[in-house]
Write an enzyme that holds these catalytic residues in place. Structure first.
Site, PDB file in Angstrom:
ATOM      1  N   ARG A   8       0.858  -1.180   0.000  1.00  0.00           N
ATOM      2  CA  ARG A   8       0.000   0.000   0.000  1.00  0.00           C
ATOM      3  C   ARG A   8       0.897   1.233   0.000  1.00  0.00           C
ATOM      4  NH1 ARG A   8      -4.049   2.637   4.429  1.00  0.00           N
ATOM      5  NH2 ARG A   8      -5.044   4.056   2.961  1.00  0.00           N
ATOM      6  N   HIS A   9       0.457   2.268  -0.683  1.00  0.00           N
ATOM      7  CA  HIS A   9       1.219   3.514  -0.743  1.00  0.00           C
ATOM      8  C   HIS A   9       1.458   4.087   0.653  1.00  0.00           C
ATOM      9  CE1 HIS A   9      -2.281   5.956   0.272  1.00  0.00           C
ATOM     10  NE2 HIS A   9      -2.970   5.192  -0.560  1.00  0.00           N
ATOM     11  N   ASN A  15      -4.809  10.778   4.498  1.00  0.00           N
ATOM     12  CA  ASN A  15      -4.775   9.604   5.365  1.00  0.00           C
ATOM     13  C   ASN A  15      -4.671  10.046   6.826  1.00  0.00           C
ATOM     14  OD1 ASN A  15      -2.681   7.864   3.039  1.00  0.00           O
ATOM     15  ND2 ASN A  15      -4.815   7.381   3.453  1.00  0.00           N
ATOM     16  N   GLN A  21      -9.862   9.287   0.211  1.00  0.00           N
ATOM     17  CA  GLN A  21      -9.182   9.811  -0.971  1.00  0.00           C
ATOM     18  C   GLN A  21      -9.806   9.340  -2.267  1.00  0.00           C
ATOM     19  OE1 GLN A  21      -4.639  10.422   0.073  1.00  0.00           O
ATOM     20  NE2 GLN A  21      -5.331   8.411   0.666  1.00  0.00           N
ATOM     21  N   GLU A  82      -6.993   3.669  -7.558  1.00  0.00           N
ATOM     22  CA  GLU A  82      -7.944   3.531  -6.463  1.00  0.00           C
ATOM     23  C   GLU A  82      -9.381   3.695  -6.953  1.00  0.00           C
ATOM     24  OE1 GLU A  82      -8.919   2.128  -3.971  1.00  0.00           O
ATOM     25  OE2 GLU A  82      -8.043   3.141  -2.222  1.00  0.00           O
TER      26      GLU A  82
END
Length: 192
Positions: A8-9, A15, A21, A82
């Site tokens: 995951r980024h 966040n 997002q 996403e």
């Protein structure tokens, strides 16, 4: 056997604030950059054949930081962008719950369309990189969709809150997926 290491980024300001997002293209913050650097230090280039990333800023930048150490062949795939959460993007959990208690966000990408898109991307990876070791940098909903699908719903969406820069590993052998581990954060200095 094809293996995919899902990352995951790193963290973004949204966040940090608990804002959804989705398709809003938010960059990494300083913590997210550090998380990507720590991921790079943890991963070994000889363990992977290719690095694939979502084209969105937060995932692509995470992948670029990781790849500055690994120097793997690099590819962006739109399939792993996403999910769009429509009118709920930018809202915190409390705001979303108040405005949309049924979680039916206007203008969002429908769940079945999203899962189909993501798993189509996974199928492309298997086809293009058979028996290869793939690093894939993507997003929480994307990784949870993959984990949900390959685990038959045992883990993933609705059950697993993935941390920023967490690592999950899946293997594809004899036309069957196996989740090896998920949501691993031991490589991060703050563990979150």
């Amino acid at each position: 056997m094809t293996t995919i290491c899902l990352i995951r980024h790193g963290e973004t300001d949204w966040n940090l604030k608990g804002q959804l997002q989705g398709s809003t293209d938010i960059p990494l913050n300083d913590t997210g950059v550090r998380q990507a650097e720590e991921s790079a230090a943890y991963l070994n280039a000889e363990d992977y054949d290719v690095l694939i990333a979502s084209p969105m800023k937060r995932a692509k930048r995470t992948a670029e930081i990781i790849n500055s150490s690994l120097n793997l062949p690099f590819e962006e795939m739109e399939d792993f962008a996403e999910r769009s959460f429509g009118d709920a993007e930018g809202l915190t959990m409390d705001e979303r719950t108040a405005q949309y208690p049924d979680k039916q966000y206007p203008n969002q990408e429908e769940p079945e369309d999203f899962i189909k898109r993501v798993m189509n991307g996974v199928d492309k990876v298997i086809e293009k990189y058979p028996d290869k070791r793939v690093l894939l940098v993507a997003h929480g909903a994307v990784i949870n969709a993959i984990l949900t699908t390959v685990s038959g719903g045992e883990i993933g969406a609705g059950k697993t809150r993935l941390m920023n820069a967490c690592i999950s590993n899946i293997h594809y052998k004899q036309e069957k997926w196996k989740v090896v581990d998920y949501n691993q954060v031991g490589h991060l200095s703050d563990g979150v």
